[in-house]
Design a protein around this motif. Structure first.
Motif, mmCIF file in Angstrom:
data_model
loop_
_atom_site.group_PDB
_atom_site.id
_atom_site.type_symbol
_atom_site.label_atom_id
_atom_site.label_comp_id
_atom_site.label_asym_id
_atom_site.label_seq_id
_atom_site.Cartn_x
_atom_site.Cartn_y
_atom_site.Cartn_z
ATOM 1 N N PRO A 22 0.628 -1.337 0.120
ATOM 2 C CA PRO A 22 -0.088 -0.034 0.055
ATOM 3 C C PRO A 22 0.699 1.430 0.117
ATOM 4 C CG PRO A 22 0.086 -0.916 2.161
ATOM 5 C CD PRO A 22 0.847 -1.782 1.175
ATOM 6 N N PHE A 23 2.048 1.117 -0.748
ATOM 7 C CA PHE A 23 2.720 2.455 -0.706
ATOM 8 C C PHE A 23 2.961 3.118 -2.040
ATOM 9 C CE2 PHE A 23 4.262 -0.670 2.195
ATOM 10 C CZ PHE A 23 3.999 -0.001 3.392
ATOM 11 N N ASP A 24 3.043 4.589 -1.965
ATOM 12 C CA ASP A 24 3.262 5.433 -2.976
ATOM 13 C C ASP A 24 4.836 5.371 -3.263
ATOM 14 O OD1 ASP A 24 0.558 6.070 -3.291
ATOM 15 O OD2 ASP A 24 0.721 7.690 -1.993
ATOM 16 N N ASP A 25 5.416 5.590 -2.406
ATOM 17 C CA ASP A 25 6.986 5.526 -2.506
ATOM 18 C C ASP A 25 7.607 4.135 -2.114
ATOM 19 O OD1 ASP A 25 9.612 6.112 -2.986
ATOM 20 O OD2 ASP A 25 9.695 7.535 -1.147
ATOM 21 N N ARG A 26 7.565 3.233 -3.046
ATOM 22 C CA ARG A 26 8.152 1.788 -2.978
ATOM 23 C C ARG A 26 9.919 1.842 -3.031
ATOM 24 N NH1 ARG A 26 3.837 -1.887 -5.895
ATOM 25 N NH2 ARG A 26 1.968 -0.948 -4.820
ATOM 26 N N ASP A 27 10.387 2.984 -3.218
ATOM 27 C CA ASP A 27 11.872 3.093 -3.282
ATOM 28 C C ASP A 27 12.547 3.375 -2.116
ATOM 29 O OD1 ASP A 27 12.203 2.403 -6.156
ATOM 30 O OD2 ASP A 27 11.769 4.656 -6.488
ATOM 31 N N ARG A 28 11.558 3.588 -0.969
ATOM 32 C CA ARG A 28 12.052 3.924 0.421
ATOM 33 C C ARG A 28 12.321 2.421 0.993
ATOM 34 N NH1 ARG A 28 8.628 5.791 4.797
ATOM 35 N NH2 ARG A 28 9.909 5.925 6.415
ATOM 36 N N TRP A 29 13.336 2.157 1.798
ATOM 37 C CA TRP A 29 13.426 1.219 2.612
ATOM 38 C C TRP A 29 12.616 1.281 3.750
ATOM 39 C CZ3 TRP A 29 16.046 -3.018 0.646
ATOM 40 C CH2 TRP A 29 16.838 -2.815 -0.171
ATOM 41 N N ARG A 30 11.929 0.076 3.977
ATOM 42 C CA ARG A 30 11.014 -0.011 5.213
ATOM 43 C C ARG A 30 11.122 -1.517 5.770
ATOM 44 N NH1 ARG A 30 6.763 3.069 3.354
ATOM 45 N NH2 ARG A 30 7.646 3.685 1.518
ATOM 46 N N ARG A 31 10.949 -1.564 7.146
ATOM 47 C CA ARG A 31 10.904 -2.982 7.782
ATOM 48 C C ARG A 31 9.261 -3.324 7.862
ATOM 49 N NH1 ARG A 31 14.029 -3.313 13.312
ATOM 50 N NH2 ARG A 31 12.960 -1.383 13.232
ATOM 51 N N PRO A 32 8.801 -4.408 7.577
ATOM 52 C CA PRO A 32 7.350 -4.692 7.343
ATOM 53 C C PRO A 32 7.050 -5.215 8.684
ATOM 54 C CG PRO A 32 8.676 -6.392 6.380
ATOM 55 C CD PRO A 32 9.618 -5.273 6.777
ATOM 56 N N TYR A 33 7.343 -4.956 9.933
ATOM 57 C CA TYR A 33 7.169 -5.332 11.126
ATOM 58 C C TYR A 33 7.719 -4.532 12.123
ATOM 59 C CZ TYR A 33 11.782 -7.767 10.936
ATOM 60 O OH TYR A 33 12.995 -7.714 11.181
ATOM 61 N N ARG A 34 7.106 -4.424 13.251
ATOM 62 C CA ARG A 34 7.869 -3.597 14.463
ATOM 63 C C ARG A 34 8.559 -4.343 15.122
ATOM 64 N NH1 ARG A 34 2.289 -1.517 15.180
ATOM 65 N NH2 ARG A 34 2.285 0.601 14.629
ATOM 66 N N PRO A 35 9.838 -3.617 15.563
ATOM 67 C CA PRO A 35 10.714 -4.580 16.433
ATOM 68 C C PRO A 35 10.097 -5.183 17.801
ATOM 69 C CG PRO A 35 11.274 -2.300 16.273
ATOM 70 C CD PRO A 35 10.062 -2.345 15.790
ATOM 71 N N GLY A 36 10.275 -6.273 18.048
ATOM 72 C CA GLY A 36 9.663 -6.951 19.185
ATOM 73 C C GLY A 36 10.182 -6.655 20.585
ATOM 74 N N PRO A 37 9.312 -7.101 21.633
ATOM 75 C CA PRO A 37 9.839 -6.805 22.890
ATOM 76 C C PRO A 37 11.141 -7.052 23.211
ATOM 77 C CG PRO A 37 8.042 -8.525 22.880
ATOM 78 C CD PRO A 37 8.335 -8.174 21.634
ATOM 79 N N TRP A 38 11.647 -8.020 23.188
ATOM 80 C CA TRP A 38 12.909 -8.607 23.759
ATOM 81 C C TRP A 38 13.881 -7.597 22.943
ATOM 82 C CZ3 TRP A 38 13.990 -12.382 26.967
ATOM 83 C CH2 TRP A 38 12.983 -13.080 27.287
ATOM 84 N N ARG A 39 13.846 -7.097 21.715
ATOM 85 C CA ARG A 39 14.975 -6.110 21.059
ATOM 86 C C ARG A 39 14.781 -4.940 21.715
ATOM 87 N NH1 ARG A 39 17.542 -7.456 16.822
ATOM 88 N NH2 ARG A 39 16.161 -8.886 15.995
ATOM 89 N N VAL A 40 13.428 -4.542 21.795
ATOM 90 C CA VAL A 40 13.274 -3.051 22.334
ATOM 91 C C VAL A 40 13.724 -2.979 23.898
ATOM 92 C CG1 VAL A 40 11.487 -1.579 23.127
ATOM 93 C CG2 VAL A 40 11.376 -2.787 20.738
ATOM 94 N N GLY A 41 13.494 -4.168 24.600
ATOM 95 C CA GLY A 41 13.983 -4.268 26.036
ATOM 96 C C GLY A 41 15.413 -4.341 26.127
ATOM 97 N N ALA A 42 16.222 -4.994 25.392
ATOM 98 C CA ALA A 42 17.443 -5.116 25.416
ATOM 99 C C ALA A 42 18.219 -3.770 24.992
ATOM 100 C CB ALA A 42 17.997 -6.089 24.583
#
Length: 185
Positions: A22-42
């Motif tokens: 669903p993106f207009d600008d498909r040339d931009r790098w994007r992560r298709p998910y949010r970082p998980g709680p273990w990564r954010v907690g660390a």
């Protein structure tokens, strides 16, 4: 200050099921998910440690040891960079290809070299440790002669998807759709 690498685009979560990209600008790098709680907690624990080291640097500077304060400040800066790099790790997609960001390295693969991206059932590493458990992995098959599979892009037991199987399925499906879309083109 917004940190675009911290959260995935809201369009991934808000997109209708019939609209895969669903993106207009498909040339931009994007992560298709949010970082998980273990990564954010660390990362949060690393930033907390950095604040203590910075506080120690201030105390050392007031005590008159400027070289020690500079060393503590440099150490705190390294800890902050490590926390930010930890948050940036993962799989990123764009119209140009697929990018796997690791802690020390980043590898980009154009879609022309991707033969297939699929979800398989296999032993996967638990939180990146040597211990393996049975789980699912999103693997990338490159367009080489041998057709060998690379290391898993995403797994159900990594720091982003541990105890979040729905998030893994959504992210794996999104990456597979990106691969199909640009492999056809």
């Amino acid at each position: 200050m917004p940190l675009p690498f911290l959260t995935a685009d809201r369009a991934f979560d808000e997109a209708a099921d019939d609209i895969a990209l669903p993106f207009d600008d498909r040339d931009r790098w994007r992560r298709p998910y949010r970082p998980g709680p273990w990564r954010v907690g660390a990362a949060a624990l690393l930033l907390l440690l950095a604040s203590y080291v910075l506080f120690a640097a201030v105390i050392i500077a007031f005590a008159g040891g400027l070289s020690g304060a500079a060393a503590c400040g440099g150490g705190a800066l390294l800890i902050i960079v490590a926390a930010l790099r930890l948050l940036r790790m993962g799989v990123w997609v764009s119209a140009r290809g697929l990018r796997r960001v690791g802690f020390l390295s980043t590898k980009t693969l154009p879609w022309t070299q991707v033969t297939e991206v699929r979800t398989v059932q296999q032993p996967v590493r638990w939180l990146g440790l040597p211990r393996t458990v049975q789980g699912q992995a999103l693997v990338l098959v490159r367009g080489n002669r041998r057709g060998e599979a690379a290391a898993p892009l995403l797994t159900t037991h990594n720091a982003d998807f541990l105890a979040r199987p729905e998030a893994f399925e959504r992210a794996a499906d999104t990456v597979e759709v990106w691969a199909e879309e640009y492999h056809r083109g």
